[in-house]
Design a protein around this motif. Structure first.
Motif, PDB file in Angstrom:
ATOM      1  N   ALA A 207       0.833  -1.207   0.000  1.00 31.66           N
ATOM      2  CA  ALA A 207       0.000   0.000   0.000  1.00 31.66           C
ATOM      3  C   ALA A 207       0.865   1.252   0.000  1.00 31.66           C
ATOM      4  O   ALA A 207       0.504   2.268  -0.602  1.00 31.66           O
ATOM      5  CB  ALA A 207      -0.933  -0.006   1.207  1.00 31.66           C
ATOM      6  N   TYR A 208       2.013   1.199   0.672  1.00 31.34           N
ATOM      7  CA  TYR A 208       2.940   2.341   0.648  1.00 31.34           C
ATOM      8  C   TYR A 208       3.488   2.542  -0.760  1.00 31.34           C
ATOM      9  O   TYR A 208       3.599   3.661  -1.250  1.00 31.34           O
ATOM     10  CB  TYR A 208       4.081   2.122   1.639  1.00 31.34           C
ATOM     11  CG  TYR A 208       4.961   3.332   1.814  1.00 31.34           C
ATOM     12  CD1 TYR A 208       4.782   4.196   2.887  1.00 31.34           C
ATOM     13  CD2 TYR A 208       5.969   3.631   0.895  1.00 31.34           C
ATOM     14  CE1 TYR A 208       5.584   5.319   3.049  1.00 31.34           C
ATOM     15  CE2 TYR A 208       6.764   4.748   1.039  1.00 31.34           C
ATOM     16  CZ  TYR A 208       6.577   5.586   2.111  1.00 31.34           C
ATOM     17  OH  TYR A 208       7.363   6.699   2.257  1.00 31.34           O
ATOM     18  N   GLY A 209       3.857   1.426  -1.399  1.00 33.59           N
ATOM     19  CA  GLY A 209       4.317   1.499  -2.781  1.00 33.59           C
ATOM     20  C   GLY A 209       5.792   1.804  -2.931  1.00 33.59           C
ATOM     21  O   GLY A 209       6.618   1.386  -2.108  1.00 33.59           O
ATOM     22  N   ALA A 210       6.144   2.531  -3.977  1.00 33.49           N
ATOM     23  CA  ALA A 210       7.539   2.803  -4.313  1.00 33.49           C
ATOM     24  C   ALA A 210       8.283   3.421  -3.136  1.00 33.49           C
ATOM     25  O   ALA A 210       7.816   4.385  -2.530  1.00 33.49           O
ATOM     26  CB  ALA A 210       7.615   3.724  -5.517  1.00 33.49           C
ATOM     27  N   GLY A 211       9.422   2.849  -2.816  1.00 32.39           N
ATOM     28  CA  GLY A 211      10.217   3.336  -1.705  1.00 32.39           C
ATOM     29  C   GLY A 211      10.130   2.463  -0.470  1.00 32.39           C
ATOM     30  O   GLY A 211      10.972   2.556   0.418  1.00 32.39           O
TER      31      GLY A 211
END
Length: 253
Positions: free
Chosen positions: A127-131
């Motif tokens: 859910a946070y995604g990229a990084g």
């Protein structure tokens, strides 16, 4: 977006050093460990620098891990990183003389604990995604065999392959996965391995200049703070005083 980091086995060694390293930069921390007194002391220390949520947790307990994840406070709900640090080695006796209970404990902690925490926290990381990123604590023992390593080394070889396989499954999500593989490091690792015998543990490091918990924490920090398009697959690091030995050959008399 809040940068929250979930660290297992944070009450000593690599875990505690990692918590301190990220606290300096204001990352919100979720720290776990089995020893409540140490966990509370670390929480009080780090709370002067950042927001900390501590959980007394044995990663071998699947139901407890599930409950801990479900009960995370809202301010820690957005997760950017997971450090699967909890792990241990028990004994160095040859396999034929080993205690099966020790083998069970190493498998349950070093393998199942990593599986439980990873699977249950993956939705938040995705859910946070990229990084976002996962850092697993492997070992040179997962790459190079030595006498007495048997199940411990095998569990770390599992961590290595699990890390690589996760990379395949998470392609396209932006979530990075790294395996940190330390060599000779002076922590409570050897004290635990030798059943609390500090004299045996001290002998492991006598006359050496081993890696420190801070060295490993710095590697974890570096891996998780790379640009979003960079994945550090693995970092194998050893003390300068340590190297590979020649193949051993048994000779009949």
């Amino acid at each position: 977006m809040t940068s929250s980091l979930f660290i297992t086995g944070a009450t000593s060694g690599f875990g505690a050093a990692t918590a301190r390293r990220f606290a300096k930069e204001g990352w919100s921390l979720i720290i776990t460990g089995r020893r409540e007194d140490r966990l509370q002391a670390l929480t009080e220390e780090l709370s002067e620098q950042t927001d900390v949520h501590s959980i007394v947790l044995d990663v071998r307990d699947r139901a407890a891990v599930e409950a801990a994840v479900q009960a995370l406070p809202e301010r820690f709900a957005t997760l950017r990183g997971l450090v699967n640090n909890a792990g241990l080695a028990l004994g160095t006796t040859p396999a034929p003389q080993c205690d099966l209970d020790d083998w069970d404990t190493m498998v349950d902690t070093n393998i199942k604990g990593v599986l439980y925490c990873t699977r249950l926290l993956l939705p938040r990381l995705i859910a946070y995604g990229a990084g976002a990123g996962i850092v697993n604590l492997g070992s040179v023992a997962g790459n190079w065999p030595y006498p007495g390593s048997h199940v411990y080394g095998a569990t770390k070889a599992f961590v290595k392959q699990f890390t690589l396989n996760l990379r395949c499954d998470l392609q396209g999500t932006g979530v990075r996965v790294t395996n940190i593989e330390p060599g000779l490091s002076e922590t409570e690792f050897s004290v635990v391995r030798f059943g609390g015998d500090k004299s045996k543990a001290d002998a492991v490091y006598a006359g050496t200049d081993p890696l420190t918990p801070e060295d490993i924490a710095e590697s974890i920090h570096w891996a998780l703070n790379q640009p979003k398009h960079v994945n550090i697959n693995s970092i194998e690091l050893m003390a300068t005083c340590q190297a590979w030995n020649n193949f051993n050959i048994h000779r009949s008399e």
